[in-house]
Design a protein around this motif. Sequence first.
Motif, mmCIF file in Angstrom:
data_model
loop_
_atom_site.group_PDB
_atom_site.id
_atom_site.type_symbol
_atom_site.label_atom_id
_atom_site.label_comp_id
_atom_site.label_asym_id
_atom_site.label_seq_id
_atom_site.Cartn_x
_atom_site.Cartn_y
_atom_site.Cartn_z
ATOM 1 N N ASP A 49 35.485 48.362 61.263
ATOM 2 C CA ASP A 49 35.945 48.416 62.655
ATOM 3 C C ASP A 49 37.189 47.534 62.765
ATOM 4 N N PRO A 50 38.378 48.074 62.454
ATOM 5 C CA PRO A 50 39.594 47.262 62.396
ATOM 6 C C PRO A 50 39.967 46.584 63.705
ATOM 7 N N GLU A 51 39.810 47.280 64.823
ATOM 8 C CA GLU A 51 40.185 46.678 66.105
ATOM 9 C C GLU A 51 39.303 45.465 66.418
ATOM 10 N N ALA A 52 37.998 45.584 66.152
ATOM 11 C CA ALA A 52 37.098 44.444 66.363
ATOM 12 C C ALA A 52 37.420 43.326 65.377
ATOM 13 N N ALA A 53 37.821 43.702 64.161
ATOM 14 C CA ALA A 53 38.169 42.698 63.149
ATOM 15 C C ALA A 53 39.384 41.888 63.593
ATOM 16 N N ILE A 54 40.355 42.557 64.215
ATOM 17 C CA ILE A 54 41.553 41.854 64.690
ATOM 18 C C ILE A 54 41.170 40.769 65.692
ATOM 19 N N VAL A 55 40.265 41.097 66.615
ATOM 20 C CA VAL A 55 39.797 40.121 67.605
ATOM 21 C C VAL A 55 39.145 38.932 66.922
ATOM 22 N N LEU A 56 38.334 39.209 65.899
ATOM 23 C CA LEU A 56 37.626 38.132 65.195
ATOM 24 C C LEU A 56 38.593 37.292 64.348
ATOM 25 N N PHE A 57 39.624 37.921 63.798
ATOM 26 C CA PHE A 57 40.638 37.151 63.058
ATOM 27 C C PHE A 57 41.348 36.185 64.004
ATOM 28 N N TRP A 58 41.632 36.656 65.255
ATOM 29 C CA TRP A 58 42.227 35.771 66.252
ATOM 30 C C TRP A 58 41.329 34.561 66.484
ATOM 31 N N LYS A 59 40.024 34.815 66.598
ATOM 32 C CA LYS A 59 39.084 33.720 66.821
ATOM 33 C C LYS A 59 39.085 32.751 65.644
ATOM 34 N N ALA A 60 39.176 33.277 64.433
ATOM 35 C CA ALA A 60 39.214 32.423 63.245
ATOM 36 C C ALA A 60 40.465 31.546 63.249
ATOM 37 N N ILE A 61 41.613 32.125 63.619
ATOM 38 C CA ILE A 61 42.864 31.360 63.678
ATOM 39 C C ILE A 61 42.759 30.251 64.716
ATOM 40 N N ASN A 62 42.256 30.584 65.907
ATOM 41 C CA ASN A 62 42.122 29.591 66.977
ATOM 42 C C ASN A 62 41.106 28.503 66.638
ATOM 43 N N ALA A 63 40.119 28.867 65.798
ATOM 44 C CA ALA A 63 39.112 27.885 65.388
ATOM 45 C C ALA A 63 39.559 27.065 64.184
ATOM 46 N N GLY A 64 40.723 27.421 63.622
ATOM 47 C CA GLY A 64 41.220 26.702 62.456
ATOM 48 C C GLY A 64 40.456 27.021 61.193
ATOM 49 N N ASP A 65 39.840 28.203 61.141
ATOM 50 C CA ASP A 65 39.014 28.596 59.998
ATOM 51 C C ASP A 65 39.814 29.473 59.038
ATOM 52 N N ARG A 66 40.141 28.898 57.870
ATOM 53 C CA ARG A 66 40.885 29.632 56.838
ATOM 54 C C ARG A 66 42.094 30.349 57.446
ATOM 55 N N VAL A 67 42.926 29.582 58.113
ATOM 56 C CA VAL A 67 44.048 30.153 58.869
ATOM 57 C C VAL A 67 45.013 30.916 57.955
ATOM 58 N N ASP A 68 45.253 30.406 56.749
ATOM 59 C CA ASP A 68 46.155 31.092 55.821
ATOM 60 C C ASP A 68 45.729 32.540 55.618
ATOM 61 N N SER A 69 44.458 32.707 55.261
ATOM 62 C CA SER A 69 43.932 34.051 54.985
ATOM 63 C C SER A 69 43.760 34.860 56.263
ATOM 64 N N ALA A 70 43.298 34.204 57.333
ATOM 65 C CA ALA A 70 43.033 34.919 58.588
ATOM 66 C C ALA A 70 44.309 35.539 59.143
ATOM 67 N N LEU A 71 45.410 34.792 59.143
ATOM 68 C CA LEU A 71 46.665 35.300 59.692
ATOM 69 C C LEU A 71 47.209 36.443 58.845
ATOM 70 N N LYS A 72 47.187 36.264 57.537
ATOM 71 C CA LYS A 72 47.689 37.314 56.643
ATOM 72 C C LYS A 72 46.837 38.578 56.762
ATOM 73 N N ASP A 73 45.513 38.429 56.693
ATOM 74 C CA ASP A 73 44.627 39.594 56.759
ATOM 75 C C ASP A 73 44.749 40.305 58.106
ATOM 76 N N MET A 74 44.864 39.529 59.186
ATOM 77 C CA MET A 74 45.004 40.124 60.507
ATOM 78 C C MET A 74 46.289 40.939 60.599
ATOM 79 N N ALA A 75 47.389 40.402 60.065
ATOM 80 C CA ALA A 75 48.666 41.115 60.114
ATOM 81 C C ALA A 75 48.590 42.423 59.338
ATOM 82 N N VAL A 76 47.916 42.403 58.192
ATOM 83 C CA VAL A 76 47.774 43.623 57.388
ATOM 84 C C VAL A 76 46.970 44.677 58.153
ATOM 85 N N VAL A 77 45.866 44.258 58.779
ATOM 86 C CA VAL A 77 45.043 45.198 59.550
ATOM 87 C C VAL A 77 45.833 45.725 60.753
#
Length: 302
Positions: A49-77
Amino acid sequence: MMMKNNNINGCTKKGEKQQLEYNYHVIHKLPPGDSPYVRAKYTQLVEKDPEAAIVLFWKAINAGDRVDSALKDMAVVMKQQDHAEQAIEAIQSFRDRCSKQAQESLDNVLIDLYKKCGKLEEQIELLKQKLRMIYQGEAFNGKPTKTARSHGRKFQVTIKQETSRILGNLGWAYMQQSNYAAAEVVYRKAQQIDPDANKACNICMCLLKQARYIEASSVLQDVLQGKISGSDDPKSKTRAEQLLKELEPFVSLGYTSPTPQLNLEDAFLEGLDQLINQYAPFRSRRLPIFEEISPCRDQLAC
């Protein structure tokens, strides 16, 4: 004795559960744990579910959780979901939260996003910036190679291979701008590093667009005679034959245009000759040509 057996059985079941969880994460290529980033990856890879994943990646970035990977993976999706413009904005807005080691990888994602959005000027500028990093010994975080992934397989990329790849992308961007003179120079530099039939056909196309038909025919003959790596590739061979048919009427008439004079763009790429000839990837000295480029950017024939 029975209590001891119960403890053993309990430990065994716990160990089996942990092994099952580990196998599950390995099969689905998920990181361990239950953090916001892990939940985003689960939504992306398992629930698909890519659209839901994008929302969760945003939450990971805001929570400071693996921001390097979260930002890159979110941009790819986001790119896959045709949200490339938003992906560009996300990287530009949040890359300062990422580590120094992640910046080069984010630049590669940005280049793909610029390409998808048709932002040629931004793509060209970023590719030049990556070349500057190579000249200054800053590429690959100062290491001679880096580990890359393709279709789940890891392999090593050298500075020399990376330089050729960047020049190939730069040549493509110039061709999209119909700046065939600059594209030709770039592809020729890339061909010096890592010659192949595909780049030779691109050089031929640039020469054809500049009405330099005899030179273009000569380049194609090297492909058709198998003198260049990849000449036996069916796609390259077919493309070379098609280009030769386009050239034949002009070559028979002996018509050709003069070779264009060197311009600042050529001078920019002459700096690359020093890298090719002397090959010092860790050189820290800034090449003088780069000092000339920024103030003269508006004069470039892009």
